[in-house]
Design a protein around this motif. Structure first.
Motif, PDB file in Angstrom:
ATOM      1  N   ARG A 174     -33.164  10.729 -27.609  1.00  0.00           N
ATOM      2  CA  ARG A 174     -34.020   9.573 -27.360  1.00  0.00           C
ATOM      3  C   ARG A 174     -34.607   9.660 -25.959  1.00  0.00           C
ATOM      4  N   VAL A 175     -35.857   9.252 -25.841  1.00  0.00           N
ATOM      5  CA  VAL A 175     -36.542   9.258 -24.547  1.00  0.00           C
ATOM      6  C   VAL A 175     -36.755   7.811 -24.111  1.00  0.00           C
ATOM      7  N   ASP A 176     -36.096   7.407 -23.025  1.00  0.00           N
ATOM      8  CA  ASP A 176     -36.225   6.066 -22.467  1.00  0.00           C
ATOM      9  C   ASP A 176     -36.956   6.132 -21.130  1.00  0.00           C
ATOM     10  N   VAL A 177     -37.509   4.999 -20.701  1.00  0.00           N
ATOM     11  CA  VAL A 177     -38.230   4.935 -19.439  1.00  0.00           C
ATOM     12  C   VAL A 177     -37.649   3.801 -18.596  1.00  0.00           C
ATOM     13  N   LEU A 178     -37.399   4.087 -17.314  1.00  0.00           N
ATOM     14  CA  LEU A 178     -36.877   3.101 -16.377  1.00  0.00           C
ATOM     15  C   LEU A 178     -37.910   2.895 -15.271  1.00  0.00           C
ATOM     16  N   PHE A 179     -38.429   1.671 -15.164  1.00  0.00           N
ATOM     17  CA  PHE A 179     -39.404   1.322 -14.139  1.00  0.00           C
ATOM     18  C   PHE A 179     -38.654   0.665 -12.983  1.00  0.00           C
ATOM     19  N   ILE A 180     -38.657   1.321 -11.815  1.00  0.00           N
ATOM     20  CA  ILE A 180     -37.880   0.848 -10.676  1.00  0.00           C
ATOM     21  C   ILE A 180     -38.798   0.537  -9.508  1.00  0.00           C
ATOM     22  N   ARG A 181     -38.791  -0.712  -9.032  1.00  0.00           N
ATOM     23  CA  ARG A 181     -39.522  -1.053  -7.810  1.00  0.00           C
ATOM     24  C   ARG A 181     -38.762  -0.448  -6.629  1.00  0.00           C
ATOM     25  N   ALA A 182     -39.495   0.305  -5.767  1.00  0.00           N
ATOM     26  CA  ALA A 182     -38.789   1.041  -4.725  1.00  0.00           C
ATOM     27  C   ALA A 182     -39.674   1.272  -3.512  1.00  0.00           C
ATOM     28  N   GLU A 183     -39.019   1.739  -2.454  1.00  0.00           N
ATOM     29  CA  GLU A 183     -39.697   2.218  -1.257  1.00  0.00           C
ATOM     30  C   GLU A 183     -39.361   3.695  -1.083  1.00  0.00           C
ATOM     31  N   LYS A 184     -40.335   4.454  -0.570  1.00  0.00           N
ATOM     32  CA  LYS A 184     -40.144   5.890  -0.391  1.00  0.00           C
ATOM     33  C   LYS A 184     -40.019   6.219   1.088  1.00  0.00           C
ATOM     34  N   ASP A 185     -39.009   7.020   1.409  1.00  0.00           N
ATOM     35  CA  ASP A 185     -38.826   7.488   2.773  1.00  0.00           C
ATOM     36  C   ASP A 185     -39.738   8.696   2.978  1.00  0.00           C
ATOM     37  N   PRO A 186     -40.783   8.591   3.819  1.00  0.00           N
ATOM     38  CA  PRO A 186     -41.714   9.698   3.973  1.00  0.00           C
ATOM     39  C   PRO A 186     -41.081  10.937   4.589  1.00  0.00           C
ATOM     40  N   ALA A 187     -40.000  10.760   5.325  1.00  0.00           N
ATOM     41  CA  ALA A 187     -39.357  11.905   5.972  1.00  0.00           C
ATOM     42  C   ALA A 187     -38.536  12.724   4.986  1.00  0.00           C
ATOM     43  N   THR A 188     -37.821  12.048   4.085  1.00  0.00           N
ATOM     44  CA  THR A 188     -36.919  12.752   3.166  1.00  0.00           C
ATOM     45  C   THR A 188     -37.469  12.841   1.746  1.00  0.00           C
ATOM     46  N   GLY A 189     -38.453  11.984   1.417  1.00  0.00           N
ATOM     47  CA  GLY A 189     -38.967  11.955   0.052  1.00  0.00           C
ATOM     48  C   GLY A 189     -38.064  11.231  -0.915  1.00  0.00           C
ATOM     49  N   SER A 190     -37.010  10.593  -0.420  1.00  0.00           N
ATOM     50  CA  SER A 190     -36.077   9.872  -1.285  1.00  0.00           C
ATOM     51  C   SER A 190     -36.578   8.451  -1.536  1.00  0.00           C
ATOM     52  N   TYR A 191     -36.004   7.804  -2.526  1.00  0.00           N
ATOM     53  CA  TYR A 191     -36.443   6.472  -2.938  1.00  0.00           C
ATOM     54  C   TYR A 191     -35.290   5.483  -2.841  1.00  0.00           C
ATOM     55  N   ALA A 192     -35.593   4.296  -2.365  1.00  0.00           N
ATOM     56  CA  ALA A 192     -34.615   3.213  -2.283  1.00  0.00           C
ATOM     57  C   ALA A 192     -35.138   2.047  -3.113  1.00  0.00           C
ATOM     58  N   GLU A 193     -34.393   1.687  -4.157  1.00  0.00           N
ATOM     59  CA  GLU A 193     -34.839   0.587  -5.003  1.00  0.00           C
ATOM     60  C   GLU A 193     -34.735  -0.734  -4.257  1.00  0.00           C
ATOM     61  N   LYS A 194     -35.537  -1.707  -4.696  1.00  0.00           N
ATOM     62  CA  LYS A 194     -35.504  -3.014  -4.052  1.00  0.00           C
ATOM     63  C   LYS A 194     -35.793  -4.084  -5.102  1.00  0.00           C
ATOM     64  N   PRO A 195     -35.230  -5.276  -4.929  1.00  0.00           N
ATOM     65  CA  PRO A 195     -35.503  -6.363  -5.876  1.00  0.00           C
ATOM     66  C   PRO A 195     -36.914  -6.893  -5.681  1.00  0.00           C
ATOM     67  N   GLY A 196     -37.411  -7.606  -6.681  1.00  0.00           N
ATOM     68  CA  GLY A 196     -38.748  -8.178  -6.571  1.00  0.00           C
ATOM     69  C   GLY A 196     -39.130  -8.921  -7.829  1.00  0.00           C
ATOM     70  N   ASP A 197     -40.417  -9.272  -7.913  1.00  0.00           N
ATOM     71  CA  ASP A 197     -40.928  -9.925  -9.111  1.00  0.00           C
ATOM     72  C   ASP A 197     -41.084  -8.905 -10.230  1.00  0.00           C
ATOM     73  N   ASP A 198     -41.554  -9.375 -11.372  1.00  0.00           N
ATOM     74  CA  ASP A 198     -41.773  -8.528 -12.536  1.00  0.00           C
ATOM     75  C   ASP A 198     -42.537  -7.266 -12.132  1.00  0.00           C
ATOM     76  N   VAL A 199     -41.986  -6.103 -12.404  1.00  0.00           N
ATOM     77  CA  VAL A 199     -42.584  -4.841 -11.990  1.00  0.00           C
ATOM     78  C   VAL A 199     -43.938  -4.592 -12.658  1.00  0.00           C
TER      79      VAL A 199
END
Length: 357
Positions: A174-199
């Motif tokens: 099965r192929v599922d999709v996860l939509f995550i609101r996040a911020e990207k660290d430009p130095a490392t390219g990593s992502y940090a999720e954050k809470p918010g309104d409807d994505v």
């Protein structure tokens, strides 16, 4: 998360059934007596609250009889008169004497996006395949052995007592999709999720079309993939039926042996979302093989197309989880930046990284 279910076919009048205590595997045992065939099986079911409910109406047991030159389809085992208690069914069926191979199948009874081969008089071989014709393939359970390894059993009214054992296992990916609101660290390219309104923003998500290239089109009767490649699209006209909106403090979907049959709002960070996607006929290994494109439509008619540059893996009994990190206000905002990871989360992990501008 792997779930294994057992189907027992017993030559008996009286059956005493017992189940393993392991929630991942259910096994029935019985002391058979001389007489007609008695079938008893425990239905595949989720061990989690909120999991799917399965019943006898989605079972087929195909009987192939040895004619001397090979096994030929004789009939389906009639299940209509059997007793069903919500988790197991049993009943006695008169059966002609002979040598048989029994192939149980779950989930391919209700007409849907597939076709069966012509079975009457057909010899048992890898040429007998269920064909995926379009949209979402059913969540099917089958054997997990090649046809030549399926044991043969002798049915006789006055011969030795027989106990026929078979194990049903999920036969699809099965192929599922996860939509995550996040911020990207430009130095490392990593992502940090954050809470918010409807994505998906104030217009919300109104329609989804998932498209695949190079998908498998044929499934053997024991769950083995046969040759056959096609392109297929799966339209989810009412996303609310497949969407779980997050209310939790963080996202644990896909972490460890996560139960994808029971995705809960509390398992997703507030405002983000999980989309239950398409069941597909799997490959034999974790080689990335299928192309993936997704078209999203908002309630106001806006559209957004996301195409992965890399192929995704499609493995048996595994969910391929596509994580899309939304770095802007919402999915439909102009200039939203996406990053995609793909991991197979039931039995292992595969990763494909990339960004969509």
């Amino acid at each position: 998360m792997k779930k294994i279910y057992n189907l027992l076919v017993l030559a008996a009048f009286a059956v005493a059934a017992g189940a393993c205590t392991d929630p991942e595997e259910n096994t029935d045992t019985a002391a058979p007596a001389t007489g007609n065939l008695q079938f008893i099986t425990r239905a595949p079911r989720s061990v989690s609250v909120g999991g799917p409910v399965h019943g006898i109406g989605e079972y087929r047991i195909l009987a192939f009889r040895n004619t001397g030159s090979g096994y030929v389809y004789m009939q389906d085992v009639p299940l209509g008169g059997m007793d069903f208690d919500g988790s197991a069914f049993s009943g006695t069926v008169p059966f002609p004497a002979g040598d048989y191979k029994f192939l149980p199948v779950y989930g391919l009874v209700t007409p849907g996006n597939y076709t069966w081969p012509e079975l009457p008089g057909a010899p048992l071989s890898d040429a007998l395949c269920v064909t995926h014709t379009g949209e979402n393939f059913p969540a099917t359970f089958m054997l997990n052995v090649p046809l030549d390894a399926v044991p043969s059993y002798t049915v006789s009214l006055d011969g030795p007592k027989q106990t026929v054992n078979a194990t049903l296992r999920r036969a699809v990916s099965r192929v599922d999709v996860l939509f995550i609101r996040a911020e990207k660290d430009p130095a490392t390219g990593s992502y940090a999720e954050k809470p918010g309104d409807d994505v998906f923003g104030p217009e919300k998500l109104a329609g989804v079309k998932l498209s695949y290239t190079g998908a498998n089109s044929r499934l053997g009767l024991s769950g083995e993939k046969s040759e056959g490649i096609f392109d297929v699209s799966h339209t989810i006209a009412s996303p609310g039926d497949a969407l779980t909106m997050g209310t939790g403090p963080s996202t644990v979907v896909g972490v460890g042996e996560y139960d994808f049959e029971n995705v809960r709002p509390a398992d997703i960070i507030s405002g983000s979302a999980h989309l239950r996607g398409t069941c597909l006929i799997p490959n034999g290994d974790d080689t990335p093989s299928a192309g993936f494109t997704m078209q999203l439509t908002s309630g106001g008619g806006s559209t957004r197309t996301i195409a992965l540059a890399d192929k995704i893996p499609v493995e048996r009994n595994k969910v391929t989880l596509i994580r899309i990190y939304v770095l802007g206000d919402n999915v439909f905002t102009t200039g939203v930046d996406f990053a995609v990871e793909v991991d197979t989360a039931w039995d292992g992990s595969n990763f494909v990284d990339g960004e969509i501008d």
